[in-house]
Every structure is written in C-alpha cells, then in structure tokens.
Design a protein around this motif. Structure first.
Motif, mmCIF file in Angstrom:
data_model
loop_
_atom_site.group_PDB
_atom_site.id
_atom_site.type_symbol
_atom_site.label_atom_id
_atom_site.label_comp_id
_atom_site.label_asym_id
_atom_site.label_seq_id
_atom_site.Cartn_x
_atom_site.Cartn_y
_atom_site.Cartn_z
ATOM 1 N N THR A 94 -4.543 -4.036 4.655
ATOM 2 C CA THR A 94 -5.439 -3.984 3.499
ATOM 3 C C THR A 94 -6.221 -5.288 3.435
ATOM 4 O O THR A 94 -5.626 -6.359 3.383
ATOM 5 C CB THR A 94 -4.622 -3.829 2.200
ATOM 6 O OG1 THR A 94 -3.705 -2.758 2.380
ATOM 7 C CG2 THR A 94 -5.522 -3.539 1.023
ATOM 8 N N THR A 150 0.832 -1.204 0.000
ATOM 9 C CA THR A 150 0.000 0.000 0.000
ATOM 10 C C THR A 150 0.866 1.252 0.000
ATOM 11 O O THR A 150 0.502 2.263 -0.607
ATOM 12 C CB THR A 150 -0.968 -0.020 1.197
ATOM 13 O OG1 THR A 150 -1.692 -1.246 1.160
ATOM 14 C CG2 THR A 150 -1.934 1.131 1.140
ATOM 15 N N ASP A 202 -4.379 -2.371 -5.675
ATOM 16 C CA ASP A 202 -3.692 -2.760 -4.440
ATOM 17 C C ASP A 202 -4.487 -3.902 -3.822
ATOM 18 O O ASP A 202 -5.710 -3.843 -3.738
ATOM 19 C CB ASP A 202 -3.643 -1.570 -3.475
ATOM 20 C CG ASP A 202 -2.867 -1.902 -2.206
ATOM 21 O OD1 ASP A 202 -2.005 -2.796 -2.254
ATOM 22 O OD2 ASP A 202 -3.123 -1.256 -1.165
HETATM 23 MG MG LIG Z 1 -1.760 -2.823 2.356
#
Ligand SMILES: [Mg+2]
Ligand SMILES: Nc1nc2c(ncn2[C@@H]2O[C@H](COP(=O)(O)OP(=O)(O)OP(=O)(O)O)[C@@H](O)[C@H]2O)c(=O)[nH]1
Lengths: 715, 73
Positions: A47, A27, A66
């Motif tokens: 994430t 990220t 991502d």
């Molecule tokens: Mg991440």
C-alpha cells in the motif's frame, strides 16, 4: 427538515486510521472490516497511498483509512510520510482521526511495538490489533493478551485477518471505545531525572508553539534530540507555528548539556523505547522451546542459494513465458471463435450497410481482437500475484541488490520494476517506497521499459503471425524465446539508461543503502489470487474495453469516410478503398516518417491510436483489415497480416524484419499517456515526463531503424 | 574487534557498538538493531552482498559496507 436528521437514535460517525509496520496485514484487516478488495501482498510496501472504506456496527458509521506501513514517525520515504503526516502533521489543528488502530504482527511483536509506543504518545485513543496470531502460535509464541493490555494501557484485540478471526471483536472494540480519550497513560520514555531537566526548555518551547499535548511534546523533544532526520521532517511543516532556528538552537544546547552529563543523546529515543519494550515483553510473552522446524528458512536456503537461486529465478520466468504462449492458447481460441460466431450472428441480424460494418468491422473486430488476449494477461497477473503473495519478490530484491548497484540503484527498486511488468502505473506508484529521491527518479524513468501487459497483445499477435514454429531443443519454442528476448531487451536498455542517469542526474549525496525487511515465506492464497484476477479481468474488460471501444468507433468512422463516389449506395460501402478515407490519408501523410522503420500507413495509424493504450494497436489493425475485407464476417488478423501484399510490387507487405522492427519499437517507445500523467504527478514537474517521451521515442526509432536495415542488408 | 561483516552463516553475536552515526545507522536503530541486541547472521546473497540477519525475531537485509560499521562480540 432534512429527513435524515429525523431519526430517533442519532447515528454516530467515527474516523479510524489503520497504521502499523509494513506487511503486518493492515490492508488484510481493512478488507476484512469493510469487505473491500484492496491489494495485499507479502512484501513491505504494497500500500503506497491512503485508501478509505467504511462499515457500520451497532448504529455507528465507521470511516476507515488504510495507510502505507511505516516503522517510525520519522519517515524515510514518501509512503512513510503519507502515513506519518496523517497522524502528526501539526497543520491539521484538530486531526480528523478519532481512533488509531495499530495493526501489529504478533509473530514479530518486539519491533512492532516501537511504533505503537510512539503513536500512543500522540494522545489519541489507540487499539492494538494483534494480527497473525496463527503465525505466532505456529512459531511457539504464547502471548498473554491481558498482560499486554495492562502493561500497555490500550485495548488489545487478537485477530487473524486472513481467516476473518477476531474481526467482529475488533469492530466491537472500535465502537465501544468511540472517540473517548484514552485515560490509561503509561510513560514509555522513562528517563533519568537529569535527562528530564535538560529536556525541559525544548518541551516548553514545543508546548507553546505547537498544537500537541504535553506527552507528545516530551516525546518530540526526545526525538529531535535523538536525530537530525526527525528535525528535517518537521522543518517543512513548522514554518507557520515554529521558529526552526530557535528550536534547533535549543536542541543543540540540550545535546551539549547531555554530553556534559555523560548521557548518549544519539538515538536516545530508540534506546529508551526498546529498553521498555524488552522488559515489558519479557513479562507478557513466553516462547516454548519446541521450535517448529522453520520451513521458511529451509525454503529460502534453496531459493536464494548462490547457484540455484539465480537459476530458479530464470526458470520461473521461462515457465511463465512458456505458459503464456502454449496454455493460454486454448482459452484464447475459445474467445476467438466466440467472437467469430458473434460476427456471423451480427451479419445475419443486421442488414448489410453502414450499421453492419460498424458493428462487425468496428466493434466486434476491434474489441474482440484485444479481448482475445485476456487469458494471456490474466496468466501474467496470476503468476505475478503468486510471486507477490509468497514473499519471493523480496528475495528477488535481495538477490538483485548487488546488480542494481551498478546502475546506481538498490534492491528496493526491484519490486517497483517487477510490478511494472503488469503495468507501469502501479510500478511507478510503488517507487514511493524508495528512500533516495535520485534512485526513485531513475526507477521511474526506466520503469516503462519493463514490458507491460498492454504490450502483450501486440507481442503475441506479431510473434504468432511472423515467428516460425519450432523450438530450441524441443524445450522452449521460438515464439516463447522471442517473447523472452523482448522482455530482456527492455531490461537491458533500462539498465544502460539507469547507468546514464546515475552519471548525469544530481543526487542528494547520501550513500545508497539497502536496509530492508525480508518477510517469511507464506503460502499463497489461491482464493485471493483468483479474486484479484477476477478484479483485474473486470477492470480490463470495462476500463480498457471502454477506451478500445471508443477508439474503435472513432477509427471506424475515420476509416470509412469520406465515401468514394459519394452516391450513398450502402452496398458499395465495403469497396471504398481505405487509402482514400480520412484515416487512410492521415496514415499516408505519416508514412514517410515511419517508412525507414519498415512501417506502412496501416501500422502508422496503429501507432497513433496506441497513445490511448498500447493494445489498441491490435484493435486498430483488426478494424482496418476488416474494413478492407469485402466479405462479411471477421477476418483472421494473423492471416491478414501475413498475406497482405504491397500493391506495387506484389510482394508480401510485411516481412519478419518489419515484424521485429515493430516489436522493438513497442518495447522501447513511450506510448502510454496514462504513464506520462502519473510521472508528471509523482515527480511534480513536466520536465521528467517530457524527457521520458523524448528519449524513449528516440531510442525506439533508432533501434527499429537499425533492426529493419540489418534485415534489408541480410536480404 | 570483529564486525557483523565477519560472521559466518548461522553464527550468533551480540552487537557491541556502531562505528558510524549517519541516517542509515539511525534507521537501523529504529528497527531495533542497537548495542546489546543479539543477531544471527543468516546468509549472504548469491553475489556475496547484501547479507541477511535475524534480529528481534525478524529478518533484515543490509549491505556489507554497513555491516562493517557494526562491531559485535
Ligand atoms: Mg497494505
Ligand atoms: N498467516 C497470516 N497471514 C496474514 C494474516 N494477515 C495478513 N496476512 C498476510 O500477510 C501479508 C501482508 O498483508 P497486507 O494486508 O498486504 O499487509 P499490509 O500491512 O497492508 O502491508 P503494506 O501495505 O505493505 O504495509 C499478505 O501476504 C497476507 O496474506 C494473518 O492473520 N495470518
């Protein structure tokens, strides 16, 4: 003709996926590439869903994805599966991804390359982004990038995402590689002749019945032979193209043949890949002997010390509460007086009447009452942000695992639960990292007991109004102590509930486990934490602000009409008793139900409006008291609560016991519609959110009832 | 034979074999914990369990019940 098509050099478009092990800085790389501010933190599993962004570099538009981190293409949890699905799901005949950028932690290359070699077998162009080069250097690692590039056969770009180093090179690399197929192929799965022969029937079957290329079929064949988990993962997906039973039979035969050859098939994939990696890294990475004294390890000795560890943990949280109470008071007062001035200004500018009432009693009083608590909420986010950034969260999980076991959970549930102190929604999302479904479900069901930041305004208002000043041994104030007790009450009830769920919900039968990576401590980036705070403040002011504003306006209307007498004289307006308005009548209807808890109709209205967001309770009370108050300008809400009297007896309407009863109700009740919606989504059924509303609200009612009646007996 | 569970803080050993083959052990192998891998026992949690090990240059926590299934020498 579409004008956008009429450009001299047609723009290219590329879709790039960022993948890699958890916590390697995917990220961070994503943010550096796109200029966005997605959440980063120093623990695995920040994430948990797919996020997209884009950048443009030399006439190429790059769409960036991502993804959650994963250790291998055999997913263990939902967040792993999200990432793995995007890369390998056979249903996406032609996967949309043009390039895979594997973000690896250069200071921990060995394990990171396991996933890389798996991903290279997919056959898409791959770039290895060697992140955290600064850490690698500090740890005395010398990485020969050219050597890696030659051995791996992929482009290797060293980066330091945190310092924006190497990012342009990465952009250039992505665009240069384009969608070109990777021609340099190496075989990371080097097996003996006989092994290879045994694999053939499985390989052939996969080649005929999937969309995968030859290399990946070979890789998959070894994976399926290695472990049953890998088979289970694809079982759900292959039904259309593959006959699962037939494949399993082929695999069974292959395993038997390998046994006859005296080859250990169990986890053959891991053995083969790591063997290759160890040998390769031996050539490309050298470690200098000057081992820098490991600060992380020394720090950890203290922070997870058997006696000091838990003490420090408690001290950190006590300090947070104390700060929320004492220091946040200063900026709070600024906002408060700002709102007061705004009220006075509005009173001067707008002639008395309905409009003035709407602006002053409705909007300014209502929204202002909640806005005042922004410093507290930000303080809480700031501390949680620092804890997340340092790597301490993982240590809390490590220390708490033994305790969580009693409630049928593991240390893995700790981070989602800690996130729930900010807000249950990201907390519940974070449960995607929990491997076991039953553990995940229990964590979801108890997460709302963690007092979220939306409760903070209610807590602080009520505590500030009713809890006497003073402190215990001059160290921690009664107010802070009460606040701490509310948080502890939530935790306690969560623990008991978890235990009950552990005994009643049917599980998968797999033994619980706690295999989790512990990242090194990192210096928290104040710039980042500040940035994220600004972001959250913006969200709070805009998103929550909108809800509060909307509810306040509706409430103002309901609490102002119908007008008594109805002569339409605007100046009489303020004298309309609220009891006779729509809101008042509604509150009065509700009153018998909540009277046993010590609540009157005003609180009743607040309980209803709280369904929009818990902090709306505060704006609701502010609006009601401002409407009741005949004077112009805004009233002090705390003062108004303390001095409100029962019209019949003339005694104070709210006692400390009413206050405690209300606080307990707010700790326990399920009041947040957004949470209900997210639980519905994450559990994929109405059953669990329904259960949640029912049991939490029942508990809250019983607990408040008990508190209030103890108070009544007490006197 | 000794297991990972018997090590003292700071002690290094090489993994010999696993006494169990379940999904959790497979996971450990994917993480690089396998026969022939050197491990350092870093410490145990304040309540004695789980433990923290250093393997392939990173730190991993696992429960003692699992550590007992990993033979070392
Ligand atoms: Mg991440
Ligand atoms: N020293 C250093 N730290 C970095 C670098 N890049 C990222 N970090 C830190 O590493 C931690 C993890 O970063 P993230 O970007 O959240 O990692 P991620 O791979 O997205 O993590 P998950 O989403 O949990 O899989 C954060 O504390 C970052 O500040 C770097 O180049 N150098």
């Amino acid at each position: 003709m579409n004008p956008s098509e009429n450009v001299s050099s047609p723009r290219r478009g590329l879709t790039v996926a960022l993948v890699g092990n958890p916590n390697t800085g995917k990220t961070s790389v994503f943010n550096s590439l796109t200029g966005l501010h997605q959440k980063v933190g120093n623990y695995p599993g920040v994430t948990v869903e797919k996020k997209t962004g884009s950048f443009t570099f030399s006439d190429t538009d790059v769409e960036l994805i991502d993804l959650p981190g994963l250790y291998s293409l055999v997913p263990k949890s939902l967040d792993d599966k999200i990432a793995s699905d995007i890369l390998t799901n056979p249903k996406n005949k032609i996967s949309v991804i043009d390039i895979i950028v594997l973000v690896a932690d250069a200071s921990n290359l060995n394990r990171n390359l396991y996933l890389l070699t798996q991903i290279m077998d997919i056959g898409k162009p791959v770039i290895l982004a060697l992140n955290m080069m600064d850490v690698a250097k500090r740890n005395g690692l010398k990485i020969d990038v050219d050597c890696l590039q030659a051995e791996l056969g992929v482009m290797v770009v060293p980066v330091v995402a945190k310092k924006n180093k190497g990012i342009d090179e990465l952009r250039r690399g992505i665009v240069a590689l384009g969608g070109k197929q990777d021609t340099l192929k190496t075989r990371h799965l080097q097996v003996e002749e006989e092994f290879s022969r045994v694999l053939e029937p499985v390989c052939d079957y996969l080649k005929e019945n999937t969309y995968y290329n030859e290399d990946y079929c070979r890789s998959l064949a070894i994976r399926f032979i290695s472990s049953d988990d890998a088979i289970k993962y694809l079982e759900g997906e292959w039904s259309r193209n593959l006959d699962g039973a037939r494949l399993k039979k082929l695999i069974g035969t292959a395993r038997k043949e390998l046994e006859a050859l005296d080859i250990n098939w169990h986890m053959a994939e891991a053995r083969l890949r790591y063997k290759w990696i160890d040998r390769m890294l031996g050539r490309c990475v050298t470690r200098s002997d000057i081992i820098s004294s490991d600060i992380s390890e020394r720090l950890d000795k203290i922070l997870t010390h058997s006696v000091l560890g838990p003490l420090i943990f408690l001290a950190i949280f006590a300090a947070i509460f104390q700060t929320i109470f004492s220091y946040a008071e200063v900026p709070m007062n600024w906002i408060d007086s700002g709102m007061h001035e705004l009220g006075l200004l509005a009173a001067r500018l707008i002639p008395p009447g309905l409009l003035q009432s709407l602006v002053i009693d409705g909007v300014i009083a209502g929204v202002g009452a909640v806005l005042v608590f922004l410093p507290q909420i930000l303080a809480l986010f700031f501390f949680l942000g620092i804890l997340e950034d340092t790597g301490y969260m993982s240590r809390v999980a490590f220390m708490m695992d033994r305790v969580m076991r009693g409630a049928g959970l593991s240390g893995r549930s700790v981070i989602p639960l800690l996130s729930s102190f900010a807000c249950a929604i990201p907390g519940i999302m974070a449960t995607r990292t929990v491997h076991d479904w039953k553990e995940r479900l229990i964590t979801i069901l108890i997460a709302p007991f963690m007092s979220c930041s939306a409760r903070l305004p209610v807590y602080v208002l009520i505590i500030g109004a009713f809890i006497p000043a003073g402190s215990v041994f001059g160290v921690i104030s009664y107010s802070a102590l009460t606040l701490l007790s509310l948080y502890l009450l939530g935790i306690l009830v969560a623990a008991v509930s978890a235990y009950v769920f552990k005994k009643t919900i049917k599980g998968t039968g797999r033994p619980s486990s706690f295999v989790m990576e512990l990242p090194p401590y990192r210096r928290p980036s104040l710039r980042w934490t500040a940035l994220q705070m600004v972001e959250r403040a913006r969200l709070f002011v805009t998103d929550a602000g909108k809800i509060i504003l909307a509810v306040t306006i509706v409430l103002w209307f309901l609490a102002s009409f119908p007008r008594s007498g109805g002569q339409g004289d605007d100046n009489d307006f303020a004298k309309t008793p609220i009891e006779q308005t729509y809101a008042g009548r509604f509150g009065k209807t509700l009153e018998p139900l909540i009277k046993p808890l010590g609540f009157d109709w005003k609180i009743g209205i607040g309980l209803i409006t709280s369904f929009a967001a818990r902090e709306v309770m505060v704006s609701t009370l502010a609006t009601i008291y401002n409407l009741e108050d005949a004077d112009e300008g805004s009233v002090d809400l705390r003062q108004a609560l303390v001095s409100d009297t029962d019209p019949q007896t003339g005694k104070p309407l709210y006692t400390i016991w009413t206050a405690l009863s209300l606080l307990v109700y707010y700790v326990l009740a399920m009041q947040c519609m957004a949470t209900v919606a997210i639980v519905r989504r994450e559990t994929n059924s109405w059953r669990w959110p329904a259960l949640m509303i029912f049991y939490m609200t029942t508990l809250a009612y019983l607990a408040s009832f008990t508190v209030y009646h103890i108070g009544k007996i007490w006197g | 034979m000794r297991t990972l569970n018997d090590l003292k803080p700071g002690e290094t050993a090489v993994i010999d074999s696993f006494t169990e083959n379940d999904a959790d052990m497979d996971y450990l192998m994917e993480l690089g914990v396998m026969e022939g891998t050197p491990v350092v026992f870093v410490k145990s949690a304040p309540l004695g369990d789980p433990i923290e090990i250093d393997v392939r240059g990173y730190h991993l926590s696992l429960r003692r019940s699992r550590a007992r299934c990993i033979r070392v020498n």
